[in-house]
Scaffold this motif. Sequence first.
Motif, short mmCIF file in Angstrom:
data_model
loop_
_atom_site.label_atom_id
_atom_site.label_comp_id
_atom_site.label_asym_id
_atom_site.label_seq_id
_atom_site.Cartn_x
_atom_site.Cartn_y
_atom_site.Cartn_z
N TYR A 42 -7.46 3.91 -3.22
CA TYR A 42 -6.55 3.28 -3.59
C TYR A 42 -6.10 1.87 -2.93
N ALA A 43 -6.46 2.16 -1.52
CA ALA A 43 -5.81 1.73 -0.59
C ALA A 43 -6.64 -0.01 -0.19
N THR A 44 -7.31 0.81 0.17
CA THR A 44 -9.06 -0.62 -0.08
C THR A 44 -9.52 -1.65 -1.37
N GLY A 45 -8.90 -1.07 -2.59
CA GLY A 45 -8.68 -1.65 -3.74
C GLY A 45 -7.08 -2.29 -3.36
N ALA A 46 -6.10 -1.88 -2.95
CA ALA A 46 -5.22 -2.76 -3.02
C ALA A 46 -5.04 -3.89 -1.81
N THR A 47 -5.80 -3.29 -0.77
CA THR A 47 -5.39 -4.77 0.25
C THR A 47 -6.75 -4.84 1.04
N ALA A 48 -7.48 -4.96 0.07
CA ALA A 48 -9.19 -5.48 0.50
C ALA A 48 -8.60 -7.08 1.24
N ASP A 49 -7.88 -7.82 0.13
CA ASP A 49 -8.01 -9.13 0.09
C ASP A 49 -6.14 -9.02 0.45
N PRO A 50 -6.16 -9.53 1.52
CA PRO A 50 -4.46 -9.91 2.20
C PRO A 50 -4.13 -10.53 0.86
N ARG A 51 -5.09 -12.06 -0.02
CA ARG A 51 -3.40 -12.32 -1.15
C ARG A 51 -3.37 -10.86 -2.17
N HIS A 52 -4.44 -10.39 -2.61
CA HIS A 52 -4.32 -9.38 -3.10
C HIS A 52 -2.46 -8.63 -2.47
N THR A 53 -2.41 -7.38 -1.40
CA THR A 53 -1.13 -7.62 -1.10
C THR A 53 0.25 -7.87 -1.14
N ARG A 54 -0.07 -9.66 -0.59
CA ARG A 54 0.97 -9.96 -0.49
C ARG A 54 1.56 -10.38 -2.27
N ILE A 55 0.76 -10.10 -3.67
CA ILE A 55 1.08 -10.30 -4.26
C ILE A 55 1.48 -9.06 -5.05
N ALA A 56 0.57 -8.19 -4.56
CA ALA A 56 1.08 -6.73 -5.89
C ALA A 56 2.65 -5.93 -4.64
N PHE A 57 2.52 -6.60 -3.69
CA PHE A 57 4.33 -5.63 -3.21
C PHE A 57 5.50 -6.90 -2.16
N VAL A 58 4.94 -7.69 -2.85
CA VAL A 58 6.06 -9.48 -2.06
C VAL A 58 6.55 -10.19 -3.16
N GLU A 59 5.38 -10.68 -3.70
CA GLU A 59 5.72 -12.02 -4.70
C GLU A 59 6.53 -11.47 -5.53
N VAL A 60 6.07 -10.69 -6.80
CA VAL A 60 6.39 -9.74 -7.81
C VAL A 60 8.31 -9.56 -7.32
N ILE A 61 8.35 -9.19 -6.40
CA ILE A 61 9.67 -8.27 -6.36
C ILE A 61 10.89 -9.53 -6.76
#
Length: 219
Positions: A110-129
Amino acid sequence: MAGRITPAAGRYGGRSAAERQAERRGRFLKAGLDLFGAGPGYRATRIADVCRAAGLSSRQFYEEFRSLEDLLAELHLYINDVAQRAVLDALPQVRHLEPIDRCTRLFRAYATGATADPRHTRIAFVEVIGVSPRLDRQRLDRRARWIDFMCEQLDDAAARGEIPRRDFRVTAAAFVGAVNGLMHDWAVGWVDATRDQIVDELLLMLLGRLKVADERADG
């Protein structure tokens, strides 16, 4: 004649209308991923910025999306799907493992899928909030799916006699909440750590909880 639409096939330049539309939509998604995930972020981005980055017009944007929020919502779902596919791909390979090893492998997937691309991490955990009630519902719905998945895996392990039977929903909810909170703080730079350190810390929380449950059952 080259470049002419043929009514029967509806093709232009060798591509169908559906293919051209998919290519345009992909360009808008790529532009949104870059602008929302790498900078300046969703709140500082305008539709004109997305169109400029995609090399397309605002008319073409509105043919694909009703608003900038629609673009963010689709990217959020896509990013969650990437992480989900990583976990589901790993699942058949870990079914034979003991619960501790199985949870470790699945969470690392899961962590690899969610954070391998830093853009994914930013959108999923920051930008949508906090964007809108609609996106909050979407985000919480995806969080609930992960909680359900964790409960299913732990219930399955209990049914096989690998861990004691109990209600795992509080444990799963607490862990998923910790993942979202720590990933947010890491993505915005409030936590100075590598991705591996973040993953290891979260695993210690989850595996520690499972070990405590085992020790209580043994006692």
